[in-house]
Design a protein around this motif. Structure first.
Motif, PDB file in Angstrom:
ATOM      1  N   THR A 194       0.866  -1.180   0.000  1.00 29.33           N
ATOM      2  CA  THR A 194       0.000   0.000   0.000  1.00 29.33           C
ATOM      3  C   THR A 194       0.899   1.224   0.000  1.00 29.33           C
ATOM      4  N   LEU A 201      -2.033   2.313  -6.090  1.00 34.77           N
ATOM      5  CA  LEU A 201      -2.251   1.765  -4.754  1.00 34.77           C
ATOM      6  C   LEU A 201      -1.056   0.955  -4.286  1.00 34.77           C
ATOM      7  N   LEU A 251      -9.327   1.025  -5.477  1.00 37.09           N
ATOM      8  CA  LEU A 251      -9.160   0.159  -4.318  1.00 37.09           C
ATOM      9  C   LEU A 251     -10.405  -0.692  -4.113  1.00 37.09           C
ATOM     10  N   ARG A 361      -6.480   6.420   8.860  1.00 38.81           N
ATOM     11  CA  ARG A 361      -7.071   5.101   9.098  1.00 38.81           C
ATOM     12  C   ARG A 361      -7.990   5.103  10.321  1.00 38.81           C
ATOM     13  N   THR A 390      -5.503  11.334   3.905  1.00 39.31           N
ATOM     14  CA  THR A 390      -4.614  10.357   3.257  1.00 39.31           C
ATOM     15  C   THR A 390      -3.788  11.016   2.166  1.00 39.31           C
ATOM     16  N   GLU A 395      -6.665   5.602  -2.293  1.00 36.34           N
ATOM     17  CA  GLU A 395      -7.409   5.581  -1.034  1.00 36.34           C
ATOM     18  C   GLU A 395      -8.325   6.791  -0.935  1.00 36.34           C
ATOM     19  N   HIS A 398     -11.364   6.175  -3.041  1.00 36.18           N
ATOM     20  CA  HIS A 398     -12.227   5.164  -2.425  1.00 36.18           C
ATOM     21  C   HIS A 398     -13.016   5.747  -1.256  1.00 36.18           C
TER      22      HIS A 398
END
Length: 408
Positions: A194, A201, A251, A361, A390, A395, A398
């Motif tokens: 990642t 990605l 993703l 996260r 991020t 990401e 997504h």
């Protein structure tokens, strides 16, 4: 160049570099000489055939290249006096039969590159360059930094490294340095699986190289259960990579992946390795993470996943190697076993932890659990906040898509 020759050269490169560093002690010049020897082999071996002693051949040629460098550079003449081997021996084929040509210094070289005195970025770059055989341009592209910046980083890491640094630490020092080597390989794999920055990605070249180097380390220390656990973790995780992205590079989360696209050969290899390793000795964090990955990989789908077992493994992992990311993942397992409210309650304990309080996260996990709870508006805002934080473009797309999907 055939794949067979290319694979052989990648395998022999750290062994040859280790032999030269051990003999002459000038890391920077030795690495340059080894690179020239590898180029010579790549040009000659496909046509003339691989020598009977390929490692000895490379050591001999690299030694000659090193002498040529020293002769041609007046600024390095003082180093010529420090070379222990007489010039006549360097210019002969004697290296083919010397013990140093047959001694594999790959582990010592890994230990040297992963010296805790170097920064984490320097250790990673030097390991990939000296042991992995990646070019400076390849490493720079993988980490999305200018090639000149990466070259300076590697150059600084090399400064001060001498033959003495190749000496293997003993006792507690050996255990500590082996832990550093594992950690560096783990970081390389994670960056490949990642990517923290950029449009893609994953960076498969990095994760593939991390698996190769960890396999090398496992062969060098076959009785080290944590190294075996790390290799199993990489295999079981990388097995899912084909299904992690869609047709346009988007993703695909674990719950939505087509498990038929997973690499079941890697899964079988990883499960066999961790099954053989877990009953032996003390269980460490890498073994536990591999066991968790195995439970995921063995399930036909998310619903049939043995979440109570995963939760128990995370609880044990938090005892052996506590860190906020482990708690974050445990919160998801708690939610799957005891409900999203219980998972959200555990997440609140991380809000004051500076190591993760602002990490995307944490916001993404909170958003996921809020969505499971049915609080769609709050979940959408949490997804948007995670997207803002991020640095990975896939990401971000997504997370933004998840937020839009929940908007009224």
């Amino acid at each position: 160049m055939s794949h067979g020759v290319e694979d052989l050269l990648r395998e022999l490169a750290p062994q040859v570099l280790g032999a030269l560093v051990r003999r002459y002690g000038v890391f920077d010049s030795c690495e340059d000489a080894v690179q020239e020897a590898l180029i010579a082999a790549a040009l000659q071996w496909p046509d003339k055939g691989v020598p009977e002693n390929p490692r000895g051949w490379l050591v001999t040629v690299a030694s000659r290249k090193l002498v040529d460098q020293i002769r041609s550079d007046a600024a390095r003449r003082r180093r010529e006096d420090t070379l222990a081997t007489p010039q006549s021996a360097l210019l002969s084929n004697a290296a083919d039969s010397t013990p140093e040509a047959d001694q594999d210094d790959s582990l010592a070289l890994l230990f040297m590159c992963c010296n805790p005195a170097l920064s984490s970025a320097s250790r990673i770059a030097l390991t990939l360059r000296a042991v992995g055989g990646l070019t400076t341009a390849q490493i720079a592209a993988a980490f999305l930094v200018p090639e000149a910046t990466l070259a300076q980083r590697i150059s600084r890491a090399k400064q001060g490294i001498t033959g003495a640094a190749l000496a293997m630490p003993e006792g507690a020092g050996h255990t500590e340095r082996l832990g550093e080597v594992r950690h560096v390989l783990y970081l390389i794999f994670n960056e490949g699986y990642t990517s923290t920055n950029g449009a893609d990605l994953t960076a498969p070249e990095l994760s593939t190289e991390a698996i190769r180097l960890t396999g090398l380390l496992h062969r060098l220390v076959p009785d080290d259960t944590e190294t075996a656990g790390l290799l199993a973790l990489m295999l079981l995780t990388d097995a899912r990579r084909p299904a992690r992205t869609g047709a346009h590079g988007e993703l695909v989360p674990l719950a939505e992946q087509d498990r038929g696209r997973w690499n079941h050969r890697l899964i079988a290899e990883g499960i066999e390795l961790i099954s053989r390793t877990l009953p032996r000795g003390q269980v460490g964090p890498y073994q536990l993470q591999a066991a968790i990955a195995a439970v995921h990989d063995e399930a036909e789908d998310t619903e049939s996943t043995d979440w109570p077992q995963i939760l128990a493994l995370y609880e044990l992992l938090e005892q052996t190697g506590p860190n906020p990311m482990v708690t974050l993942n445990r919160a998801v397992a708690v939610a799957m076993v005891h409900g999203p409210s219980a998972g959200l309650e555990l997440l609140t304990t991380l809000e004051s932890d500076k190591r993760i309080a602002r990490h995307h996260r944490l916001f993404a996990t909170r958003a996921h659990l809020l969505e499971l709870l049915g609080e769609h508006a709050t979940a959408a805002e949490a997804f948007r906040e995670a997207a803002r934080r991020t640095t990975s473009a896939p990401e971000r797309r997504h997370l933004t898509s998840r937020a839009h999907r929940l908007d009224p």
